[in-house]
Design a protein around this motif. Structure first.
Motif, PDB file in Angstrom:
ATOM      1  N   ASP A   1      10.907 -12.452  26.431  1.00 52.20           N
ATOM      2  CA  ASP A   1      10.876 -12.415  24.975  1.00 52.20           C
ATOM      3  C   ASP A   1      10.965 -10.965  24.522  1.00 52.20           C
ATOM      4  O   ASP A   1      11.278 -10.082  25.323  1.00 52.20           O
ATOM      5  N   ILE A   2      10.671 -10.704  23.277  1.00 52.89           N
ATOM      6  CA  ILE A   2      10.815  -9.356  22.724  1.00 52.89           C
ATOM      7  C   ILE A   2       9.971  -8.329  23.471  1.00 52.89           C
ATOM      8  O   ILE A   2      10.353  -7.163  23.567  1.00 52.89           O
ATOM      9  N   THR A   3       8.862  -8.753  24.060  1.00 50.59           N
ATOM     10  CA  THR A   3       7.997  -7.802  24.756  1.00 50.59           C
ATOM     11  C   THR A   3       8.445  -7.505  26.181  1.00 50.59           C
ATOM     12  O   THR A   3       8.054  -6.483  26.741  1.00 50.59           O
ATOM     13  N   THR A   4       9.242  -8.358  26.776  1.00 45.49           N
ATOM     14  CA  THR A   4       9.649  -8.169  28.173  1.00 45.49           C
ATOM     15  C   THR A   4      11.156  -7.989  28.371  1.00 45.49           C
ATOM     16  O   THR A   4      11.584  -7.545  29.432  1.00 45.49           O
ATOM     17  N   ALA A   5      11.952  -8.326  27.370  1.00 51.59           N
ATOM     18  CA  ALA A   5      13.419  -8.306  27.527  1.00 51.59           C
ATOM     19  C   ALA A   5      13.952  -6.916  27.864  1.00 51.59           C
ATOM     20  O   ALA A   5      14.875  -6.784  28.673  1.00 51.59           O
ATOM     21  N   GLY A   6      13.393  -5.884  27.273  1.00 53.68           N
ATOM     22  CA  GLY A   6      13.851  -4.530  27.576  1.00 53.68           C
ATOM     23  C   GLY A   6      13.621  -4.168  29.029  1.00 53.68           C
ATOM     24  O   GLY A   6      14.461  -3.540  29.674  1.00 53.68           O
ATOM     25  N   HIS A   7      12.486  -4.586  29.561  1.00 53.45           N
ATOM     26  CA  HIS A   7      12.179  -4.352  30.972  1.00 53.45           C
ATOM     27  C   HIS A   7      13.169  -5.095  31.866  1.00 53.45           C
ATOM     28  O   HIS A   7      13.678  -4.535  32.845  1.00 53.45           O
ATOM     29  N   VAL A   8      13.457  -6.339  31.518  1.00 52.77           N
ATOM     30  CA  VAL A   8      14.428  -7.131  32.291  1.00 52.77           C
ATOM     31  C   VAL A   8      15.793  -6.449  32.249  1.00 52.77           C
ATOM     32  O   VAL A   8      16.433  -6.258  33.284  1.00 52.77           O
TER      33      VAL A   8
ATOM     34  N   SER B   1      16.058 -12.557  22.650  1.00 52.21           N
ATOM     35  CA  SER B   1      15.844 -11.251  23.282  1.00 52.21           C
ATOM     36  C   SER B   1      16.304 -11.284  24.735  1.00 52.21           C
ATOM     37  O   SER B   1      16.894 -10.328  25.234  1.00 52.21           O
ATOM     38  N   GLY B   2      16.027 -12.391  25.413  1.00 54.86           N
ATOM     39  CA  GLY B   2      16.474 -12.564  26.788  1.00 54.86           C
ATOM     40  C   GLY B   2      17.992 -12.645  26.883  1.00 54.86           C
ATOM     41  O   GLY B   2      18.600 -12.083  27.792  1.00 54.86           O
ATOM     42  N   VAL B   3      18.591 -13.349  25.924  1.00 53.22           N
ATOM     43  CA  VAL B   3      20.053 -13.427  25.886  1.00 53.22           C
ATOM     44  C   VAL B   3      20.631 -12.022  25.743  1.00 53.22           C
ATOM     45  O   VAL B   3      21.569 -11.649  26.452  1.00 53.22           O
ATOM     46  N   GLY B   4      20.053 -11.233  24.854  1.00 54.22           N
ATOM     47  CA  GLY B   4      20.518  -9.861  24.665  1.00 54.22           C
ATOM     48  C   GLY B   4      20.413  -9.028  25.929  1.00 54.22           C
ATOM     49  O   GLY B   4      21.306  -8.238  26.244  1.00 54.22           O
TER      50      GLY B   4
END
Length: 112
Positions: free
Chosen positions: A34-41, A69-72
């Protein structure tokens, strides 16, 4: 031969990386994206593309929540790989991931 992953510590998500001898990367993505983890992924996938060759295989059966967010994050890594002629291939995914990728009509980008 397998090299351990060295992502930054994040209590919300733990990513696994396996690099076989032929240097094709296999990344396992568990937990919530989600928004909190997507950047890390995204960052982990992009780093993996830098240190490997060939296509990047994703295992996402352990994903329990997946939103735009994950899609992004996946699309950003996909674009990065495409610049060098490589693909992100979704080998297995939870129903949540499959559903969202189909709804936004990008599932085919990650097909084998």
């Amino acid at each position: 031969m397998t090299a351990p992953a060295t992502p930054r510590h994040d209590p919300l998500i733990a990513l696994g990386l396996s690099l076989p001898e032929h240097a094709v990367a296999c990344v396992s993505v568990p937990g919530r994206i989600d928004i909190t983890t997507a950047g890390h992924v995204r960052d982990h996938l992009v780093r993996t593309l830098r240190v490997s060759s060939g296509d990047l295989y994703l295992g996402m059966t352990g994903v329990t929540f997946f939103d735009c967010s994950g899609v992004g994050a996946l699309l950003a890594a996909h674009r990065r790989g495409a610049r060098t002629g490589r693909r992100l291939i979704l080998r297995a995914a939870s129903p949540q991931v499959t559903r969202v990728l189909k709804i936004v009509r990008v599932a085919s980008l990650f097909a084998a």
